[in-house]
Motif scaffolding. Structure first.
Motif, PDB file in Angstrom:
ATOM      1  N   ARG A   1       0.958  -1.124  -0.077  1.00  0.00           N
ATOM      2  CA  ARG A   1      -0.005  -0.090  -0.202  1.00  0.00           C
ATOM      3  C   ARG A   1       0.973   1.234   0.169  1.00  0.00           C
ATOM      4  O   ARG A   1       2.024   1.463   0.787  1.00  0.00           O
ATOM      5  CB  ARG A   1      -1.077  -0.153   1.080  1.00  0.00           C
ATOM      6  CG  ARG A   1      -1.949  -1.151   1.301  1.00  0.00           C
ATOM      7  CD  ARG A   1      -3.024  -1.092   2.300  1.00  0.00           C
ATOM      8  NE  ARG A   1      -3.985  -2.406   2.255  1.00  0.00           N
ATOM      9  CZ  ARG A   1      -5.313  -2.197   2.303  1.00  0.00           C
ATOM     10  NH1 ARG A   1      -5.754  -0.890   2.525  1.00  0.00           N
ATOM     11  NH2 ARG A   1      -5.899  -3.161   2.220  1.00  0.00           N
ATOM     12  N   ILE A   2       0.347   2.123  -0.630  1.00  0.00           N
ATOM     13  CA  ILE A   2       0.949   3.595  -0.729  1.00  0.00           C
ATOM     14  C   ILE A   2       0.142   4.501  -0.244  1.00  0.00           C
ATOM     15  O   ILE A   2      -1.064   4.705  -0.486  1.00  0.00           O
ATOM     16  CB  ILE A   2       1.309   3.906  -2.357  1.00  0.00           C
ATOM     17  CG1 ILE A   2       2.465   3.035  -2.913  1.00  0.00           C
ATOM     18  CG2 ILE A   2       1.995   5.192  -2.345  1.00  0.00           C
ATOM     19  CD1 ILE A   2       2.554   3.257  -4.343  1.00  0.00           C
ATOM     20  N   PRO A   3       0.436   5.628   0.853  1.00  0.00           N
ATOM     21  CA  PRO A   3      -0.205   6.645   1.290  1.00  0.00           C
ATOM     22  C   PRO A   3      -0.264   7.713   0.137  1.00  0.00           C
ATOM     23  O   PRO A   3       0.528   8.024  -0.492  1.00  0.00           O
ATOM     24  CB  PRO A   3       0.565   6.960   2.658  1.00  0.00           C
ATOM     25  CG  PRO A   3       2.049   6.559   2.078  1.00  0.00           C
ATOM     26  CD  PRO A   3       1.880   5.269   1.322  1.00  0.00           C
ATOM     27  N   ILE A   4      -1.548   8.030   0.215  1.00  0.00           N
ATOM     28  CA  ILE A   4      -1.924   9.141  -0.667  1.00  0.00           C
ATOM     29  C   ILE A   4      -2.686  10.220   0.105  1.00  0.00           C
ATOM     30  O   ILE A   4      -3.267  10.019   0.992  1.00  0.00           O
ATOM     31  CB  ILE A   4      -2.790   8.650  -1.968  1.00  0.00           C
ATOM     32  CG1 ILE A   4      -4.049   8.220  -1.422  1.00  0.00           C
ATOM     33  CG2 ILE A   4      -2.005   7.506  -2.787  1.00  0.00           C
ATOM     34  CD1 ILE A   4      -4.959   7.592  -2.528  1.00  0.00           C
ATOM     35  N   ASN A   5      -2.608  11.604  -0.810  1.00  0.00           N
ATOM     36  CA  ASN A   5      -3.438  12.457  -0.158  1.00  0.00           C
ATOM     37  C   ASN A   5      -4.986  12.389  -0.820  1.00  0.00           C
ATOM     38  O   ASN A   5      -4.956  12.005  -1.852  1.00  0.00           O
ATOM     39  CB  ASN A   5      -2.853  13.828  -0.351  1.00  0.00           C
ATOM     40  CG  ASN A   5      -2.642  14.331  -1.857  1.00  0.00           C
ATOM     41  OD1 ASN A   5      -1.385  14.821  -2.191  1.00  0.00           O
ATOM     42  ND2 ASN A   5      -3.595  14.282  -2.653  1.00  0.00           N
ATOM     43  N   GLY A   6      -5.909  13.038  -0.028  1.00  0.00           N
ATOM     44  CA  GLY A   6      -7.240  13.096  -0.535  1.00  0.00           C
ATOM     45  C   GLY A   6      -7.414  14.401  -0.991  1.00  0.00           C
ATOM     46  O   GLY A   6      -6.977  15.480  -0.396  1.00  0.00           O
ATOM     47  N   LEU A   7      -7.851  14.326  -2.358  1.00  0.00           N
ATOM     48  CA  LEU A   7      -7.855  15.951  -2.953  1.00  0.00           C
ATOM     49  C   LEU A   7      -9.236  16.614  -2.926  1.00  0.00           C
ATOM     50  O   LEU A   7     -10.119  15.728  -3.057  1.00  0.00           O
ATOM     51  CB  LEU A   7      -7.431  15.508  -4.280  1.00  0.00           C
ATOM     52  CG  LEU A   7      -7.549  16.814  -5.445  1.00  0.00           C
ATOM     53  CD1 LEU A   7      -6.459  17.923  -4.960  1.00  0.00           C
ATOM     54  CD2 LEU A   7      -7.145  16.523  -6.822  1.00  0.00           C
ATOM     55  N   VAL A   8      -9.128  17.854  -2.397  1.00  0.00           N
ATOM     56  CA  VAL A   8     -10.519  18.624  -2.375  1.00  0.00           C
ATOM     57  C   VAL A   8     -10.475  19.925  -3.478  1.00  0.00           C
ATOM     58  O   VAL A   8      -9.700  20.377  -3.603  1.00  0.00           O
ATOM     59  CB  VAL A   8     -10.555  19.215  -1.072  1.00  0.00           C
ATOM     60  CG1 VAL A   8     -11.821  19.980  -0.934  1.00  0.00           C
ATOM     61  CG2 VAL A   8     -10.372  18.190   0.087  1.00  0.00           C
ATOM     62  N   TRP A   9     -11.273  19.445  -4.393  1.00  0.00           N
ATOM     63  CA  TRP A   9     -11.454  20.492  -5.741  1.00  0.00           C
ATOM     64  C   TRP A   9     -11.897  21.858  -5.238  1.00  0.00           C
ATOM     65  O   TRP A   9     -12.886  21.903  -4.456  1.00  0.00           O
ATOM     66  CB  TRP A   9     -12.043  19.686  -6.728  1.00  0.00           C
ATOM     67  CG  TRP A   9     -11.328  18.563  -7.256  1.00  0.00           C
ATOM     68  CD1 TRP A   9     -11.556  17.206  -7.024  1.00  0.00           C
ATOM     69  CD2 TRP A   9     -10.450  18.671  -8.540  1.00  0.00           C
ATOM     70  NE1 TRP A   9     -10.657  16.585  -7.571  1.00  0.00           N
ATOM     71  CE2 TRP A   9      -9.802  17.254  -8.661  1.00  0.00           C
ATOM     72  CE3 TRP A   9      -9.940  19.765  -9.348  1.00  0.00           C
ATOM     73  CZ2 TRP A   9      -9.130  16.867  -9.514  1.00  0.00           C
ATOM     74  CZ3 TRP A   9      -9.180  19.329 -10.260  1.00  0.00           C
ATOM     75  CH2 TRP A   9      -8.723  18.047 -10.501  1.00  0.00           C
ATOM     76  N   MET A  10     -11.687  22.680  -6.212  1.00  0.00           N
ATOM     77  CA  MET A  10     -12.324  24.175  -5.813  1.00  0.00           C
ATOM     78  C   MET A  10     -13.893  24.002  -6.348  1.00  0.00           C
ATOM     79  O   MET A  10     -14.065  23.265  -7.406  1.00  0.00           O
ATOM     80  CB  MET A  10     -11.598  25.045  -6.881  1.00  0.00           C
ATOM     81  CG  MET A  10     -10.459  25.413  -6.331  1.00  0.00           C
ATOM     82  SD  MET A  10      -9.577  26.561  -7.384  1.00  0.00           S
ATOM     83  CE  MET A  10      -7.974  26.779  -6.577  1.00  0.00           C
TER      84      MET A  10
END
Length: 360
Positions: free
Chosen positions: A130-139
């Motif tokens: 598993r690779i840690p990732i960021n959760g993306l919040v769009w404009m």
């Protein structure tokens, strides 16, 4: 083993929502698949997915450019090593189309490893690492952004990246404060991406306001091309700065090193589709090591074909900090794949199958 036929297949990816950035809103995205055959069997697939308005690839010339590469690939033997893949890509690719270079490298590496979508023989593909990732919040509107934040927290992300610079800055601060009010920096890592939205005159004041919220970093606070101003920001900012768009169009290692020396950023963001593929990414990383600069990988809205390659590259590079690889759920018509996101991590679920590329 020889490549007997190469097909370039165009696909339009449809977003599930209007994805907002400071450069505008996205509803659809063109991408091209480079499919290698031995006889009637698919032995390798790569993706060229440039982004209009950001990539140096001329989108209107992509069909002709990728067809030309397809013809050049036909008849070649599959390279035996990673270096040989790079050599063949160097011979046939045009630097004006970095996304095609990424597709060629990926397709060749896939074919070298048996046509199984295994780009690197490492733990991500074979052992479901598993690779840690960021959760993306769009404009978007405040309510929409607040909804995304709640979803990411509920889904178990401990690193959240928020795109800023398109709506009122005080509203964006309010949204970030709403996270920090309930979660410390030890609990949730916060990143922001301005996509060059701040003016050089206002940037430092805004970075000072953002730094109070214990953010990890900000990507590209001012537009690319203002090296002196960016250097001053990196030198004086209380918040770590990551270069992104600043890397576009640089191919020569000496040019890359000059950029890093002139600006001296804390981080750079590496998007293989944008900067010219895997070999180019490795060149940037070697320079980062030399100059003690941090980095992480980010997808550039590719489908699961390109995303899979970047995930495997991240594993090959033994990353340990969250990467920007959470874009696989953006589209209605993405290619079905084993890529799975769970608790803020992405992994390769061997119990799931790839959708056949010809059926897209």
């Amino acid at each position: 083993m020889k490549i007997t036929k190469v097909v370039a297949k165009h696909h339009i990816l449809d977003f599930k929502f209007e994805a907002g950035t400071s450069r505008g809103k996205l509803n659809a995205k063109d991408t091209w698949y480079l499919i290698l055959y031995e006889g009637t069997r698919v032995i390798g697939v790569g993706e060229a997915g440039p982004l209009r308005g950001l990539s140096i690839d001329k989108i209107d010339e992509m069909p002709e450019a990728i067809e030309l590469i397809a013809k050049k690939l036909e008849g070649n033997s599959i390279p035996d090593t990673l270096s040989d893949c790079f050599l063949l890509a160097n011979e046939i690719c045009n630097k004006a189309f970095p996304s095609i270079r990424f597709a060629v490298e990926t397709a060749l590496l896939d074919a070298r490893n048996g046509g199984l979508k295994m780009i690197f023989d490492a733990g991500f593909f074979k052992r479901q690492k598993r690779i840690p990732i960021n959760g993306l919040v769009w404009m978007g509107e405040e309510d929409f952004m607040q909804q995304q934040i709640k979803e990411k927290l509920r889904e178990g992300f401990n690193c959240i990246k928020m795109k800023i610079g398109a709506i009122d800055f005080q509203t964006e601060l309010k949204l970030l404060k709403s996270i920090r009010k309930n979660y410390s920096k030890e609990q949730i890592t916060l990143r922001v991406d301005a996509n060059g939205a701040f003016s050089p005159e206002e940037a430092l004041n805004k970075l000072n306001e953002l730094a109070v919220l214990d953010l990890h970093s900000i990507e590209q606070p001012i537009k690319a091309g203002s090296r002196r101003e960016m250097h001053e920001l990196c030198r004086n900012s209380p918040l770590a700065i990551a270069l992104d768009e600043e890397l576009i169009g640089l191919h020569d290692p000496a040019e890359k090193e000059t950029l890093l020396k002139e600006i001296n950023p804390q981080y750079i963001i590496l998007k293989p589709t944008l900067i010219g593929g895997i070999q180019a990414t490795l060149e940037w990383i070697n320079l980062c090591k030399k100059h003690n600069i941090g980095w992480w990988l980010t997808s550039m809205l590719e489908s699961n074909i390109g995303l899979n390659a970047i995930c495997q590259l991240a594993d090959y590079l033994k990353v340990n900090m969250p990467q920007g690889l959470g874009t696989g759920k953006l589209y209605h018509n993405n290619i079905e794949s084993p890529l799975t996101i769970q608790n803020g991590e992405i992994y390769y679920n061997a119990h799931k199958d790839w959708q056949e590329i010809e059926l897209i």
